[in-house]
Design a protein around this motif. Structure first.
Motif, PDB file in Angstrom:
ATOM      1  N   ASP A   1      -3.435  -3.885   3.539  1.00 22.59           N
ATOM      2  CA  ASP A   1      -4.852  -3.981   3.926  1.00 22.59           C
ATOM      3  C   ASP A   1      -5.665  -2.768   3.475  1.00 22.59           C
TER       4      ASP A   1
ATOM      5  N   SER B   1      -1.379  -3.624  12.226  1.00 19.15           N
ATOM      6  CA  SER B   1      -1.740  -3.259  10.858  1.00 19.15           C
ATOM      7  C   SER B   1      -0.884  -3.983   9.824  1.00 19.15           C
ATOM      8  N   LYS B   2      -1.442  -4.123   8.645  1.00 22.29           N
ATOM      9  CA  LYS B   2      -0.745  -4.790   7.537  1.00 22.29           C
ATOM     10  C   LYS B   2      -0.361  -3.749   6.494  1.00 22.29           C
ATOM     11  N   LEU B   3       0.586  -4.112   5.673  1.00 23.82           N
ATOM     12  CA  LEU B   3       1.045  -3.191   4.638  1.00 23.82           C
ATOM     13  C   LEU B   3       0.286  -3.357   3.320  1.00 23.82           C
TER      14      LEU B   3
ATOM     15  N   ASP C   1       0.845  -1.204   0.000  1.00 26.53           N
ATOM     16  CA  ASP C   1       0.000   0.000   0.000  1.00 26.53           C
ATOM     17  C   ASP C   1       0.876   1.248   0.000  1.00 26.53           C
TER      18      ASP C   1
ATOM     19  N   LEU D   1      -5.521   0.113   4.632  1.00 23.82           N
ATOM     20  CA  LEU D   1      -5.845   0.948   5.791  1.00 23.82           C
ATOM     21  C   LEU D   1      -4.596   1.572   6.379  1.00 23.82           C
ATOM     22  N   LEU D   2      -4.749   2.772   6.893  1.00 24.71           N
ATOM     23  CA  LEU D   2      -3.658   3.433   7.599  1.00 24.71           C
ATOM     24  C   LEU D   2      -4.128   3.651   9.027  1.00 24.71           C
TER      25      LEU D   2
HETATM   26 MG   LIG Z   1      -2.189  -0.872   6.605  1.00 19.33          MG
END
Ligand SMILES: [Mg+2]
Length: 305
Positions: free
Chosen positions: A219, A215-217, A126, A221-222
């Motif tokens: 997903d 969190s995932k890189l 992302d 989402l931030l």
């Molecule tokens: Mg993320």
């Protein structure tokens, strides 16, 4: 092996200029694998933004040698090109600050990184956008967030990481009151904060904040932490946040969203990936899986679905 088109972009000033003497070694590894490498040396600060944009469609892979600032320039060039014309990115960490590389599990072991770039598959990561600027791992405002660009180049050259530390000690005693009005995927918050910190990979300023989030890189989402100004023990609160690896206080807010629209006074200065970008209002959005990057296997497991 299918020949691919590789371009090495490097900043001759990053990390005390030690990278240049490694180029011959890199070329040797490339020829051992039957591949060739084009090379471009950055001419001035900001040069790599346009160069990356202009050359994006002509290459399969960009190798980016430098620190977070160098990568930031390349991302801002590549993201202006259409998705299918963007080259993959491999980071060679040679800066004073290498948080992006650390998040992706890329070490200073040059041979390992080059061989990984030649034989392994990259993964979609992302990329975030704040107003017209792209960034990969952090957006922040408030206490301690100006030091990454306020500290002069000469001081960084002379003292290295210590220059940032000294500036941090000074800044932590300043009074920050950020009056923010934030709209996000799940609602709206409005309050006074001491620090706003959005992270995509639990690391900032050379520190891993493992309690920050899961969190995932990839997903889309931030995650954003809004740290409220306490009535007492302000300095202690900031220190504790970092010492506790990013633990959340009861009064603080933790958001997870694909966009943020923030209304802020003009004296609020925003920093993305260590670079000053804009003041006042900002619009943030996540571009899900926007660029292919080379990532260590351990980080693939930890930070990706
Ligand atoms: Mg993320």
């Amino acid at each position: 092996m299918i020949p691919l088109k590789y371009l090495l972009l490097y900043n001759p000033v990053s990390g005390k200029g030690k990278f240049k003497q490694k180029i011959a070694k890199i070329e040797a590894i490339f020829s051992a694998y039957g591949q060739t490498l084009d090379i471009y040396e950055s001419k001035f600060q900001g040069d790599l933004i346009n160069v990356s944009y202009n050359k994006a469609k002509d290459y399969d892979v960009f190798l980016v040698a430098g620190g977070d600032g160098t990568l930031h320039e390349v991302l801002n060039g590549v993201m202006r090109e259409d998705f299918d014309k963007r080259p993959c990115i491999s980071i060679l960490p040679y800066g004073t600050a290498n948080d992006s590389a650390a998040i992706l599990g890329i070490t200073k072991n040059l041979k390992k990184t080059i061989v990984r770039t030649l034989i392994e598959k990259p993964i979609l990561v992302d990329i975030n956008q704040a107003n017209a600027h792209y960034f990969i791992y952090t957006l922040a405002a408030g206490v301690l967030t100006k030091i990454s660009y306020d500290v002069s180049r000469t001081k960084v050259k002379k003292y290295g990481y210590l220059a940032y530390f000294m500036a941090g000690v000074k800044d932590i005693f300043k009074r920050y009151r950020l009056h923010l009005d934030i709209t996000h995927d799940h609602g709206h918050v409005k309050d006074e904060y001491l620090l706003v910190l959005a992270l995509s990979g639990n690391r900032v300023g050379g520190m891993f904040l493992n309690k920050f989030s899961k969190s995932k890189l990839n997903d889309g989402l931030l995650e954003m932490r809004l740290i409220k100004t306490p009535k007492l023990f302000r300095v202690f609160k900031v220190l504790y946040f970092f010492i506790s690896f990013g633990r959340k206080f009861k009064q603080d807010v933790h958001l997870q969203s694909s966009f943020y629209s923030i209304k802020a006074p003009e004296d609020v200065v925003w920093n993305t990936d260590g670079e000053k970008i804009d003041c006042g209002d900002i619009e943030i959005k996540v571009h899900k899986e926007a660029i292919r990057m080379f990532v260590s296997n351990r980080r693939k497991k930890k930070y990706f679905y």
